[in-house]
Design a protein around this motif. Structure first.
Motif, PDB file in Angstrom:
ATOM      1  N   SER A 133      49.153  83.949  73.675  1.00  0.00           N
ATOM      2  CA  SER A 133      48.817  84.384  74.976  1.00  0.00           C
ATOM      3  C   SER A 133      47.472  83.659  75.171  1.00  0.00           C
ATOM      4  O   SER A 133      46.788  83.104  74.232  1.00  0.00           O
ATOM      5  CB  SER A 133      48.420  85.991  74.929  1.00  0.00           C
ATOM      6  N   ARG A 134      46.973  83.610  76.267  1.00  0.00           N
ATOM      7  CA  ARG A 134      45.849  82.851  76.514  1.00  0.00           C
ATOM      8  C   ARG A 134      45.626  81.560  76.026  1.00  0.00           C
ATOM      9  O   ARG A 134      44.563  80.978  75.782  1.00  0.00           O
ATOM     10  CB  ARG A 134      44.310  83.629  76.327  1.00  0.00           C
TER      11      ARG A 134
ATOM     12  N   THR B 211      49.457  80.939  79.633  1.00  0.00           N
ATOM     13  CA  THR B 211      49.749  82.175  79.450  1.00  0.00           C
ATOM     14  C   THR B 211      48.972  83.224  79.875  1.00  0.00           C
ATOM     15  O   THR B 211      47.719  82.786  79.661  1.00  0.00           O
ATOM     16  CB  THR B 211      50.583  82.398  78.127  1.00  0.00           C
TER      17      THR B 211
ATOM     18  N   GLN C 260      52.302  87.260  78.822  1.00  0.00           N
ATOM     19  CA  GLN C 260      51.487  86.857  77.825  1.00  0.00           C
ATOM     20  C   GLN C 260      51.964  86.092  76.949  1.00  0.00           C
ATOM     21  O   GLN C 260      51.388  85.369  76.206  1.00  0.00           O
ATOM     22  CB  GLN C 260      50.904  88.215  77.117  1.00  0.00           C
ATOM     23  N   SER C 261      53.291  86.070  76.952  1.00  0.00           N
ATOM     24  CA  SER C 261      54.001  85.297  75.542  1.00  0.00           C
ATOM     25  C   SER C 261      55.233  84.620  76.147  1.00  0.00           C
ATOM     26  O   SER C 261      55.863  83.818  75.396  1.00  0.00           O
ATOM     27  CB  SER C 261      54.396  86.497  74.601  1.00  0.00           C
TER      28      SER C 261
ATOM     29  N   ASP D  61      46.139  89.156  76.645  1.00  0.00           N
ATOM     30  CA  ASP D  61      46.793  90.390  76.238  1.00  0.00           C
ATOM     31  C   ASP D  61      46.100  91.503  77.045  1.00  0.00           C
ATOM     32  O   ASP D  61      45.178  91.483  77.721  1.00  0.00           O
ATOM     33  CB  ASP D  61      46.463  90.579  74.722  1.00  0.00           C
TER      34      ASP D  61
END
Length: 742
Positions: free
Chosen positions: A499-500, A526, A447-448, A529
């Motif tokens: 994220s995203r 990425t 995510q990160s 969440d």
């Protein structure tokens, strides 16, 4: 008289002397001399071994011939040799054997006598040889050491060294080993000869013999010369292993194998430096198939070939790579390039106290290694190149080797004769990298964060020593950042990313001269969440549950709508048209219309009727088919119809039907398994003339009942106790009930 007596006395005395001499010779052969050779020849035994007695000559010079006699005889005590031409001469022997020393002869006929006596001097044997000296000359073949041969590609090259220069030509006789067939080749000269059409993997045997001429009247065969097989395959170098030894040295173990090792006499191993510097000792003859060497860090070439008397195999080559490890070397060694043809070497002063002979090697990737050996007691040395010039933006590698020998600085032995003191790499001029790092890829996306991987820039494109890499990364919002990592890093993890979100990455290498070309953009998105993923999963689950519930309610709604919109199918048993027929003929209607399930016993909600006995034909079973059924019996069908409902009267309780034999005249037998309690109507069938088997309707049933009544009205039996019909039952329920009974 006196004269005659004197002659007789002399003759008698001579005879006695001869007898005494013969007896003496038989007892002691040592008294044989040139004067009594004729008598010795008569009284000494001549054995079969006299044929082994031979005299021959050989040329010492063109006009000088020496002769010798040889007798291959079993050991005797004493030997004597005499030659007789114009004069008789006793010849000297070698070491009390019957091999004479060389002697000369005239060109006239010669006779030789060889006499051997036993140890007790009571037995003797004699051998005689006669010949012409010029025809006794032998042109002896060379011994095996004077015959050389080589095999190559199915040919045998023979070189013979003849002692007698009068030989002009000679023969080579050969055969395969363990064969009996000899082949012969005549050579065109006295030295070289070529034999062809040989099988490479076969061994051969060979004789050499001169061609008979006036100068060489006798040409004996040489001894058998063995020719081993030809080697056509190179050895196989299995492995080259290295282990550290002293600082600047390593132990190199080379192992090889050869499939024809049984025919190998030795292996020749040659090692030389890749720079071309020669050593006084670089070749080694071995019988084993392994070799250990103590070498410095330089690059070497090695060749191995197997050989025997017939020749050598093709060599097998292998490279022993240079060792660039500097961890165990002195880091004080330094190289500075002054110009494109001059550089300076410098090292620790302590080294000059131990060594005075050095060798330096330098090269660029892809080029031949150059070298120079020198003698110096200082801690530095300037070298001017001769055939090599340094170029900008190119990396050059240097080795400094120290040698213990001080008399001369040349390489004495390739094995354990020097050690590497230090290594270095330099540029004449550095530049920026021409290409970007390659094979840029992304892995371990979260995510990160994600991991960025790449491969370093090739040495020929760096144009300088790499100082590190610059990583540029940004997002769709235009936020761009960069990170600098070390030159030995090939992967890096980027963290604290949104994220995203889609990110792009670029990478470049830089040297002391500046930054090089950037790589192409690499895009990566990425992951979302974990909370968002949980919400999505919850929504999917709720949607599935709602779908299942809606399907359930729709099914119930459709079922209720069907009950309201489509009524039930009528039951013909409850039809008023059928029930109002009173006193009708006994109908044999339902037996021909039976189907396979008529044999089963069922109970229904309608009123049961009695099965009236009557004339019943045997039960004839037919296939269940929607076609017209006919019978061959002319008897009219009779049926008894019992009204279940009449004038709204109460229904009559059902009467039990069972097997009975009350009337012996009645031919009807009712099988308990085939007896059936029918709702409202129960019939005894007696073969109707015409019956329709099809989907039932009230009209069809009515017509059939009416037709049966017309055919036999007298057979109609009325039932006064019939139940009144119920007018409240509709036509549809009657039809449905009748279908269920069938």
């Amino acid at each position: 008289m006196r004269a005659r007596a004197a002659v007789l006395s002399l003759s008698y005395g001579f005879l006695l002397g001869s007898l005494w001499s013969a007896q003496t010779l038989q007892k002691a052969s040592a008294v044989c001399t040139c004067k009594n050779l004729t008598i010795c020849e008569q009284f000494c035994n001549a054995t079969e071994e006299i044929h082994d007695f031979i005299c021959f000559g050989w040329r010492i010079q063109q006009d000088m011939v020496d002769y010798k006699c040889v007798w291959n005889l079993k050991p005797y005590r004493t030997y004597n040799l005499y030659t007789k031409q114009r004069l008789c001469k006793q010849r000297e022997l070698e070491n009390q054997s019957l091999i004479s020393k060389s002697f000369t002869l005239l060109k006239i006929n010669m006779t030789a006598y060889a006499i051997a006596a036993s140890e007790d001097q009571k037995r003797c044997t004699i051998a005689k040889f006669t010949g012409i000296p010029l025809q006794m000359i032998h042109c002896d073949p060379p011994n095996e050491n004077n015959v050389r041969f080589k095999r190559r590609q199915g040919y045998l090259s023979v070189t013979a060294e003849w002692r007698d220069k009068s030989v002009k030509q000679y023969y080579v006789k050969y055969r395969e080993q363990n064969s009996t067939l000899w082949k012969e080749v005549q050579c065109n000269n006295s030295k070289d000869c070529i034999v062809g059409n040989l099988t490479s993997y076969m061994s051969y045997e060979m004789h050499i013999q001169c061609v008979v001429t006036t100068e060489c009247p006798q040409c004996p065969l040489s001894e058998v010369i063995h020719i081993p097989q030809e080697f056509v395959d190179a050895p196989t170098i299995k492995e080259i292993n290295e282990t550290p030894f002293n600082p600047g040295q390593r132990i190199v173990i080379v192992k090889w194998q050869y499939k024809h090792s049984e025919a190998v006499e030795n292996y020749n191993v040659t090692i030389w430096k890749a720079s071309g510097e020669l050593a006084e000792v670089s070749s080694y003859i071995l019988k084993t198939q392994t070799m250990s060497l103590i070498l410095c860090y330089s690059a070497y070439m090695i060749s191995i070939n197997a050989f025997n008397r017939a020749g050598s195999s093709p060599p097998a080559y292998e490279v022993i790579k240079a060792k660039m490890n500097q961890s165990a070397l002195d880091e004080t060694f330094n190289v500075s390039v002054k110009s494109n043809s001059n550089f300076r070497l410098s090292w620790n002063k302590m080294l000059s106290q131990e060594y005075a002979c050095y060798s330096v090697e330098w090269w660029r990737s892809g080029e031949k290694i150059s070298y120079e050996s020198f003698f110096v007691k200082k801690a530095y040395h300037d070298v001017r190149t001769k055939n090599v010039t340094f170029q900008p933006y190119k990396r050059y590698h240097f080795f400094l080797h120290a040698r213990p020998d001080k008399d001369t600085c040349n390489l004495k032995n390739i094995n354990d004769s020097e050690k590497t003191y230090g290594t270095a790499s330099v540029y004449l001029l550095e530049g920026t990298p021409l290409t970007a790092p390659g094979n840029v890829s992304v892995s371990n996306v979260t995510q990160s964060s994600f991991v960025l991987n790449w491969s370093p820039v090739a040495e020929e494109d760096l144009r300088g020593f790499p100082q590190g890499y610059i990583i540029y990364y940004g997002d769709a919002l235009g936020n761009i950042k960069n990170i600098t990592v070390g030159p030995h890093t090939n992967s890096y993890k980027l963290i604290n990313l949104r994220s995203r979100n889609e990110h792009h990455v670029q990478l470049s290498a830089f040297t002391a001269a500046g930054e090089g070309k950037r790589s192409a953009l690499t895009y990566v998105k990425t992951n979302p969440d974990a909370v968002a993923i949980g919400g999505m999963l919850a929504g999917v689950v709720v949607g599935i549950i709602a779908l299942l519930l809606s399907v359930h309610f729709c099914c119930r709604l459709l079922h209720r709508s069907k009950n309201l919109l489509w009524p039930s199918i009528p039951n013909p048993c409850n039809s008023n048209a059928v029930q109002k027929i009173e006193g009708g003929p006994e109908l044999e209607l339902f037996e021909p219309l039976y189907r396979q399930n008529l044999e089963e016993t069922e109970e229904h909600d309608c009123t049961k009727a009695n099965l009236t006995p009557g004339t019943v034909a045997e039960d004839t079973r037919t296939q269940q088919s929607p076609k017209l059924l006919t019978t061959t019996n002319s008897v009219s069908a009779e049926a008894i119809l019992t009204d279940s409902n009449k004038n709204d009267s109460a229904p009559v309780p059902p009467i039990d039907t069972s097997d009975s034999s009350e009337d012996s005249t009645v031919n009807t037998t009712v099988d308990a398994s085939n007896t059936r309690a029918v709702d409202c109507v129960s019939t005894t069938v007696a073969k109707p003339a015409v019956v329709f088997v099809s989907d039932y309707t009230t009209m069809e049933l009515f017509q059939q009942i009416s037709k049966a009544g017309v055919q036999d009205p007298s057979s109609q039996i009325g039932d006064s106790d019939t139940a009144p019909s119920n007018s409240g039952q509709d036509y549809i329920r009657q039809a449905l009930s009748f279908e269920e009974n069938l």
